[in-house]
Design an enzyme around this catalytic site. Structure first.
Site, PDB file in Angstrom:
ATOM      1  CD  GLU A 123      -9.549   5.086   5.672  1.00  0.00           C
ATOM      2  OE1 GLU A 123      -9.600   6.312   5.472  1.00  0.00           O
ATOM      3  OE2 GLU A 123      -8.553   4.394   5.392  1.00  0.00           O
ATOM      4  CG  ASP A 133      -1.676   7.722   0.527  1.00  0.00           C
ATOM      5  OD1 ASP A 133      -0.957   8.719   0.508  1.00  0.00           O
ATOM      6  OD2 ASP A 133      -2.364   7.347  -0.452  1.00  0.00           O
ATOM      7  CE  LYS A 139      -4.845  -0.455  -1.712  1.00  0.00           C
ATOM      8  NZ  LYS A 139      -4.202   0.337  -0.633  1.00  0.00           N
ATOM      9  CB  SER A 145      -1.836   3.563  -3.816  1.00  0.00           C
ATOM     10  OG  SER A 145      -2.369   4.737  -3.257  1.00  0.00           O
ATOM     11  CB  ALA A 146      -7.322   3.522  -2.367  1.00  0.00           C
ATOM     12  CG  ASP A 164      -1.569   1.225   1.556  1.00  0.00           C
ATOM     13  OD1 ASP A 164      -2.258   1.704   0.650  1.00  0.00           O
ATOM     14  OD2 ASP A 164      -1.443   1.771   2.679  1.00  0.00           O
TER      15      ASP A 164
HETATM   16  O1  C5P Z   1      -2.496   4.553  -0.614  1.00  0.00           O
HETATM   17  P1  C5P Z   1      -3.745   4.173   0.141  1.00  0.00           P
HETATM   18  O2  C5P Z   1      -4.482   3.037  -0.508  1.00  0.00           O
HETATM   19  O3  C5P Z   1      -3.481   3.962   1.589  1.00  0.00           O
HETATM   20  O4  C5P Z   1      -4.696   5.481   0.055  1.00  0.00           O
HETATM   21  C1  C5P Z   1      -5.931   5.509   0.665  1.00  0.00           C
HETATM   22  C2  C5P Z   1      -5.999   6.434   1.849  1.00  0.00           C
HETATM   23  O5  C5P Z   1      -6.272   7.746   1.409  1.00  0.00           O
HETATM   24  C3  C5P Z   1      -7.151   6.052   2.737  1.00  0.00           C
HETATM   25  O6  C5P Z   1      -6.696   5.308   3.853  1.00  0.00           O
HETATM   26  C4  C5P Z   1      -7.825   7.369   3.137  1.00  0.00           C
HETATM   27  O7  C5P Z   1      -7.708   7.668   4.516  1.00  0.00           O
HETATM   28  C5  C5P Z   1      -7.113   8.423   2.326  1.00  0.00           C
HETATM   29  N1  C5P Z   1      -8.047   9.285   1.572  1.00  0.00           N
HETATM   30  C6  C5P Z   1      -7.916  10.659   1.664  1.00  0.00           C
HETATM   31  N2  C5P Z   1      -8.759  11.477   0.953  1.00  0.00           N
HETATM   32  C7  C5P Z   1      -9.717  10.954   0.150  1.00  0.00           C
HETATM   33  C8  C5P Z   1      -9.846   9.562   0.040  1.00  0.00           C
HETATM   34  C9  C5P Z   1      -8.976   8.761   0.772  1.00  0.00           C
HETATM   35  O8  C5P Z   1      -7.045  11.137   2.399  1.00  0.00           O
HETATM   36  N3  C5P Z   1     -10.489  11.759  -0.536  1.00  0.00           N
HETATM   37 MG    MG Z   2      -2.868   3.234   3.371  1.00  0.00          MG
END
Ligand code: C5P
Ligand code: MG
Length: 275
Positions: free
Chosen positions: A74, A29, A191, A142-143, A27
């Site tokens: 979350e 973030d 994911k 990554s999301a 992952d």
């Molecule tokens: O890289 P990763 O998969 O961890 O990215 C997802 C993270 O981004 C989530 O854990 C969420 O807290 C954060 N997020 C954010 N702003 C958004 C959507 C998701 O900070 N609009």
């Molecule tokens: Mg993360």
């Protein structure tokens, strides 16, 4: 660790398989980046854009309101994944729509990243360099925002050719202005191979049957589902927030849980032993 004996056996098996069998699936973030620094929260790839100087006051406020509403959901240990899923899709969709109205320029991304407080975890250079030197593929799933995370890794000087990224990429028009995000939307709960099966990397992913998986959310545990002939997997989870209440679930799901650890030291130590 719930089962240190199991961890010992898996690490031995990964060592026996060596570099040629191994791939790292991670992952981004809050797994490869720090959760906090000097008592302050560090930004996610989304937050970097949300808070940058090119976003309007109104847009920034709306994005912050979304964060304050959806982030606690979350990480809520008392709500189920099924319950959270539609809300998470809602968060990502609303945030991407807001960002798409802000006339963000492709050419500004590098400067936006430079001006942010993002930090890769301590020991990141050892991590990235070690994998590169040993020709071990690093798959970042990554999301977050792909353009931003790639820039972070570039600016840190560790975007080596063994890295592949699947993430949410920005879609710019002919003038280099953000007009939306490319499909498919990746959020914390898809994911897995539903989004991977159409990517070039999917084939490569299947040839390395020993896996080191790194994540910080429960949704990260399915990142290796696409590897059909998986032999051994070691899952390392970073537990950053609401540690006490989430510990039990994390220990149940991850082989090793690192609590409030802002470094990649444990991962680096294991890799050093395996490679
Ligand atoms: O890289 P990763 O998969 O961890 O990215 C997802 C993270 O981004 C989530 O854990 C969420 O807290 C954060 N997020 C954010 N702003 C958004 C959507 C998701 O900070 N609009
Ligand atoms: Mg993360």
């Amino acid at each position: 660790m719930k089962n240190p004996e199991h961890v010992k056996n898996i690490v031995s098996a990964l060592r026996k398989g060596g570099a040629s069998r191994l791939q790292v699936i991670s992952d981004f973030d809050m797994t490869l980046t720090r959760f906090g620094f000097n008592g302050k929260r560090c930004p996610t790839s989304h937050n970097i854009i949300d808070n940058c100087r090119v976003i309007s006051e109104e847009g920034r406020k709306k994005l912050k309101d979304l964060l304050h509403y959806y982030y606690p959901i979350e990480i809520d240990p008392y709500r189920t994944m099924e319950d959270k899923l539609p809300l998470m899709i809602e968060w990502w969709t609303k945030a991407h729509n807001l960002l798409s109205q802000e006339k963000i320029l492709k050419n500004d991304i590098a400067q936006i990243v430079k001006e942010s407080d993002v930090k890769l975890r301590d020991g990141f250079n050892i991590f990235f360099d070690q994998l590169h030197e040993n020709k071990v593929p690093l798959f970042i799933f990554s999301a977050g925002v792909g353009d931003v995370l790639e820039e972070i890794i570039h600016q840190a000087g560790v975007f080596h050719p063994n890295i592949n990224v699947v993430s949410n990429y920005m879609d710019f028009d002919d003038n280099g202005i953000l007009q939306g995000f490319k499909d498919p939307l990746i959020h914390i709960y898809n994911k897995n191979n539903t989004v991977l099966k159409n990517t070039d990397y999917f084939q490569q992913l299947c040839t390395r049957t020993n896996i080191l998986l790194l994540g910080d959310s429960m949704g990260d545990l399915s990142m290796a589902d696409g590897v059909a002939d998986m032999e051994n997997i070691l899952r390392i989870g970073f537990l950053n927030d609401r540690v006490e209440e989430r510990r039990e679930k994390y220990i149940e799901a991850y082989d090793i849980v690192l609590e409030k650890d802002e470094t990649l030291d444990v991962v680096n130590g294991i890799l050093h032993f395996i490679l």
